[in-house]
Design an enzyme around this catalytic site. Structure first.
Site, PDB file in Angstrom:
ATOM      1  CG  HIS A 218       7.424  66.867   2.226  1.00  0.00           C
ATOM      2  ND1 HIS A 218       8.210  68.210   3.673  1.00  0.00           N
ATOM      3  CD2 HIS A 218       8.537  67.082   1.528  1.00  0.00           C
ATOM      4  CE1 HIS A 218       9.635  68.765   3.013  1.00  0.00           C
ATOM      5  NE2 HIS A 218       9.897  68.137   1.479  1.00  0.00           N
TER       6      HIS A 218
ATOM      7  CG  ASP B 116      10.463  64.431  -6.234  1.00  0.00           C
ATOM      8  OD1 ASP B 116      10.727  65.990  -6.651  1.00  0.00           O
ATOM      9  OD2 ASP B 116      11.097  64.928  -4.649  1.00  0.00           O
TER      10      ASP B 116
HETATM   11  N1  CMC Z   1       4.214  55.917   2.027  1.00  0.00           N
HETATM   12  C1  CMC Z   1       3.755  54.775   3.071  1.00  0.00           C
HETATM   13  N2  CMC Z   1       3.624  54.821   4.037  1.00  0.00           N
HETATM   14  C2  CMC Z   1       4.254  56.599   5.098  1.00  0.00           C
HETATM   15  C3  CMC Z   1       5.317  57.191   3.562  1.00  0.00           C
HETATM   16  C4  CMC Z   1       5.210  56.686   1.981  1.00  0.00           C
HETATM   17  N3  CMC Z   1       5.253  57.219   0.830  1.00  0.00           N
HETATM   18  N4  CMC Z   1       5.664  58.417   3.876  1.00  0.00           N
HETATM   19  C5  CMC Z   1       5.851  57.650   5.150  1.00  0.00           C
HETATM   20  N5  CMC Z   1       5.288  56.844   5.816  1.00  0.00           N
HETATM   21  C6  CMC Z   1       4.424  56.380   6.590  1.00  0.00           C
HETATM   22  C7  CMC Z   1       5.349  55.672   7.479  1.00  0.00           C
HETATM   23  O1  CMC Z   1       6.139  54.381   7.396  1.00  0.00           O
HETATM   24  C8  CMC Z   1       4.669  56.156   8.863  1.00  0.00           C
HETATM   25  O2  CMC Z   1       4.127  55.489   9.305  1.00  0.00           O
HETATM   26  P1  CMC Z   1       4.135  54.561  10.587  1.00  0.00           P
HETATM   27  O3  CMC Z   1       2.797  55.834  11.839  1.00  0.00           O
HETATM   28  O4  CMC Z   1       2.376  53.538  11.080  1.00  0.00           O
HETATM   29  O5  CMC Z   1       5.071  54.264  11.490  1.00  0.00           O
HETATM   30  C9  CMC Z   1       4.058  57.516   8.945  1.00  0.00           C
HETATM   31  O6  CMC Z   1       3.659  57.721   7.971  1.00  0.00           O
HETATM   32  C10 CMC Z   1       5.092  58.507   9.085  1.00  0.00           C
HETATM   33  O7  CMC Z   1       6.295  58.525   8.455  1.00  0.00           O
HETATM   34  P2  CMC Z   1       7.446  58.643   8.641  1.00  0.00           P
HETATM   35  O8  CMC Z   1       8.528  57.887   8.302  1.00  0.00           O
HETATM   36  O9  CMC Z   1       8.106  59.490  10.366  1.00  0.00           O
HETATM   37  O10 CMC Z   1       8.007  60.462   7.762  1.00  0.00           O
HETATM   38  P3  CMC Z   1       9.054  61.078   8.137  1.00  0.00           P
HETATM   39  O11 CMC Z   1       9.086  62.385   7.927  1.00  0.00           O
HETATM   40  O12 CMC Z   1      10.101  60.550   8.457  1.00  0.00           O
HETATM   41  O13 CMC Z   1       9.132  60.728   6.564  1.00  0.00           O
HETATM   42  C11 CMC Z   1       9.700  60.856   3.665  1.00  0.00           C
HETATM   43  C12 CMC Z   1       9.292  61.598   5.232  1.00  0.00           C
HETATM   44  C13 CMC Z   1      10.053  62.223   2.861  1.00  0.00           C
HETATM   45  C14 CMC Z   1      10.755  60.319   3.505  1.00  0.00           C
HETATM   46  C15 CMC Z   1       8.675  59.376   3.714  1.00  0.00           C
HETATM   47  O14 CMC Z   1       7.299  60.021   4.086  1.00  0.00           O
HETATM   48  C16 CMC Z   1       9.296  59.154   2.223  1.00  0.00           C
HETATM   49  O15 CMC Z   1      10.199  58.313   2.161  1.00  0.00           O
HETATM   50  N6  CMC Z   1       8.300  59.479   0.865  1.00  0.00           N
HETATM   51  C17 CMC Z   1       8.943  58.759  -0.238  1.00  0.00           C
HETATM   52  C18 CMC Z   1       9.757  59.430  -0.786  1.00  0.00           C
HETATM   53  C19 CMC Z   1       9.319  60.196  -1.339  1.00  0.00           C
HETATM   54  O16 CMC Z   1       8.908  61.012  -1.980  1.00  0.00           O
HETATM   55  N7  CMC Z   1      10.300  61.662  -0.641  1.00  0.00           N
HETATM   56  C20 CMC Z   1      10.645  63.031  -1.616  1.00  0.00           C
HETATM   57  C21 CMC Z   1       9.826  64.220  -0.504  1.00  0.00           C
HETATM   58  S1  CMC Z   1       9.794  65.490  -1.364  1.00  0.00           S
HETATM   59  C22 CMC Z   1      10.869  65.560  -2.190  1.00  0.00           C
HETATM   60  C23 CMC Z   1      12.117  66.454  -1.145  1.00  0.00           C
HETATM   61  O17 CMC Z   1      11.938  67.155  -0.417  1.00  0.00           O
HETATM   62  O18 CMC Z   1      13.132  66.030  -1.260  1.00  0.00           O
END
Ligand code: CMC
Length: 436
Positions: A312, A370
C-alpha cells in the site's frame, strides 16, 4: 475552511546563491506538519519534483486520517474498528458528508433523504441496452453515472449548497441501483427496483439477487458483512480516485461527471481493481504447492508480476481494514457453511509465506483490504467482475464528501501540477523534403 494554523518554518536554500525561501509549517491536528512551499518559485525560481505525489499535500481536509506506520484509519476522528463494529453504512455516510454522527432525528431524516432517491429515471434503463452484454460492469457504471448529469439538471449548479446536497443524496442513493442494474444486464435478468423498507446493504443485496419469479429473503449475516465492506471502503483520504474527483471538480465540472472520473480511476488493478485481480491471481496459481514458484516470480523484477492484495502506498505496517476483513471473511464462510474454501486456504498460505519472506518484510508489504474482500464477495455469490463495482458503490460517499469539502474551501483553485520538461529545446520547423 478557515486558514490553517502555521507554526515554525522550513528554510530552503538555493546552493551557490544567497537566495533562500522560508516555507511556513502548516500544523495538522494529528500527523506531520506540511511545509507550505507556495512562495518557493517566487523566491528561488524552482518548482518541486514529486512523481506520484507521495510527499505532497494537495489540499487541507477534515474528513479522513491515516497513519500508515501505526495502521490507523480514522473517519472524522472515529477509529475504523469502532465504526465497523458498532455503526452502519448510512450513519457513516452522514458522518463523512456532514462531519458528525447523526442524532436520532438527524439519522431518520438522512435515511429518508437517501431512500427517496434510490430509483433512477426510467429512461436510464434504455441506456443499458446500448452496452454489449459482456461489457465490464465498471465500463457501464462509469458511463451511466456520467450520464446522470443529463437527467438531473436541477442539481448541477455547484455554487448552490442545496443543489450540492441533492446531488450528494442522489449519488449515494442511486449508485447501488445502477451497480445492480449493470450486473443484472450482464446476466440477462430483469432489473430489480429498489425497496425503501430495507437497509442500504440489504437493498443492495436484494437488487443484485432477487428475481421476479420468487421471493428473496436477505440473509442478515450477509447483509451485515456487506455493510461492513461498505463501511471499510467508504473513504481513504487522497488516494488516486479521490484525487481524480478533486482534480476534475476543481475545474467546476458537475458532480456526476466528477464521480464518473473517480470510477474510471478506481478501475485500475493498482487501485480498486485489486480485489478482482487477487481472485484472478489465486485462480491462476491453482494450488498451494505452486505458491513458492509464484512468489519467486513476484520477486523477479523482470517478470512484472505483483502479489495482488499486498502493499500500500500509505500503510507500511498493516492495513487495519485487512484485519477486520479477515475476521468478516471467516464469519461469512461459517454462516454459509463453507468449511473448505481452497481459495481462502491458499490466501492464508500465501500470507504466511509472504510475511516470513525478506523481500516482503524489508519492503513493508502487508495484505491490504483487497486481499480478503474478494474471497468474501466470492463466497457471497458475487461474480468477480462485480468486485470493483462494489468498491465504487462504497467509495461514492467518500468521493462526494471530498468533492463537497473542496467546493466549500475558499482556498480551492483549479488543480494544475507542474512538470520538469526534459524534451527538445526550441528548434526550427523543416519542410518534409529537408528532413534527414
Ligand atoms: N508485489 C510485489 N512487490 C511489490 C508489491 C506487490 N504487491 N507492491 C510493492 N512492491 C515492491 C515494489 O516493486 C518496490 O520494490 P523495489 O523497492 O525493489 O523497487 C517496493 O515494493 C515499493 O513499492 P512501490 O511501487 O514504491 O509502492 P507504491 O506505494 O508505489 O505502490 C501499490 C503501492 C498499492 C500500487 C503496490 O503495492 C501494488 O501494486 N500492490 C498490488 C495492487 C494492490 O493490491 N492494490 C490495492 C491497494 S489497497 C486498495 C486501494 O486503496 O485501492
Amino acid at each position: 475552511m478557515s486558514e490553517p494554523t502555521t507554526s515554525g518554518s522550513v528554510t530552503i536554500t538555493l546552493d551557490g546563491t544567497n537566495k533562500s525561501s522560508s516555507a511556513p509549517l502548516v500544523q495538522a491536528s494529528v500527523g506531520p506538519a506540511v511545509a507550505d512551499i507556495r512562495k518557493l518559485y517566487a523566491d528561488l525560481g524552482v518548482f518541486t519534483f514529486d512523481p506520484g505525489f507521495g510527499m505532497t499535500a494537495a489540499c487541507e481536509s477534515k474528513i479522513t486520517y491515516i497513519d500508515g506506520d501505526q495502521g490507523i484509519l480514522l473517519y472524522r476522528g472515529y477509529p475504523i474498528e469502532q465504526l465497523a463494529e458498532r455503526s452502519d453504512f448510512v450513519e457513516v455516510c452522514h458522518l463523512l458528508l456532514h462531519g458528525e454522527l447523526p442524532t436520532g432525528p438527524e439519522l431518520k431524516e438522512f435515511q429518508h433523504n437517501i431512500t427517496t432517491h434510490t430509483m433512477v429515471h426510467e429512461q436510464i434503463r434504455h441506456f443499458f441496452q446500448g452496452f454489449r452484454r459482456d461489457a465490464h460492469p465498471m465500463a457501464i457504471l462509469c458511463g451511466v453515472v456520467g450520464a446522470l448529469s443529463a437527467f438531473y439538471h436541477d442539481s448541477l449548479d455547484i455554487n448552490d449548497p442545496r443543489q450540492r446536497e441533492v446531488a450528494a443524496f442522489r449519488l449515494i442513493a442511486k449508485i447501488p441501483t445502477i451497480a445492480a442494474m449493470a450486473y443484472k444486464y450482464s446476466i440477462g435478468q430483469p432489473f430489480v427496483y429498489p425497496r425503501n423498507d430495507l437497509s442500504y446493504a440489504e437493498n443492495f443485496l436484494y437488487m443484485l439477487n432477487a428475481v421476479p419469479a420468487e421471493e428473496y429473503k436477505v440473509n442478515p449475516i450477509l447483509a451485515r458483512a456487506m455493510d461492513r465492506i461498505l463501511v471499510l471502503h467508504a473513504d481513504h483520504e487522497q488516494n488516486a480516485s479521490t484525487s481524480t474527483v478533486r482534480l476534475a471538480g476543481s475545474t467546476g465540472a458537475n458532480p456526476y461527471a466528477c464521480i464518473a472520473a473517480g470510477i474510471a480511476a478506481l478501475w485500475g488493478p493498482a487501485h480498486g481493481g485489486a480485489n478482482e485481480a487477487v481472485l484472478k491471481m489465486l485462480g491462476e496459481i491453482g494450488s498451494p504447492e505452486n505458491i513458492p514458484d509464484f512468489i519467486s516470480k513476484v520477486k523477479d523484477k523482470n517478470s512484472h508480476v505483483k502479489l495482488m492484495g499486498f502493499g500500500h502506498r500509505v500503510y507500511k505496517n498493516f492495513d487495519p481494514r485487512a484485519k477486520i476483513m479477515k475476521e468478516t471473511c471467516h464469519e461469512v464462510l461459517a454462516e454459509l457453511g463453507i468449511k473448505d474454501e481452497p481459495l481462502l486456504d491458499m490466501a492464508m498460505e500465501m500470507e504466511r509465506i509472504a510475511l516470513s519472506d525478506d523481500y516482503f518484510v524489508s519492503r513493508k508489504l502487508y495484505p491490504n483490504v483487497d486481499f480478503y474482500s474478494g474471497i468474501i464477495l466470492k463466497a457471497m455469490g458475487i461474480p468477480t467482475h462485480m468486485f470493483t463495482v462494489l468498491f465504487a458503490v462504497a467509495r461514492t460517499v467518500g468521493w462526494v464528501s471530498q468533492w463537497k469539502e473542496m467546493i466549500e474551501d475558499p482556498a480551492q483553485r483549479i488543480g494544475r501540477p507542474r512538470q520538469v520538461y526534459t524534451g527538445a529545446t526550441t528548434r526550427d520547423y523543416k519542410d518534409v523534403a529537408a528532413r534527414g
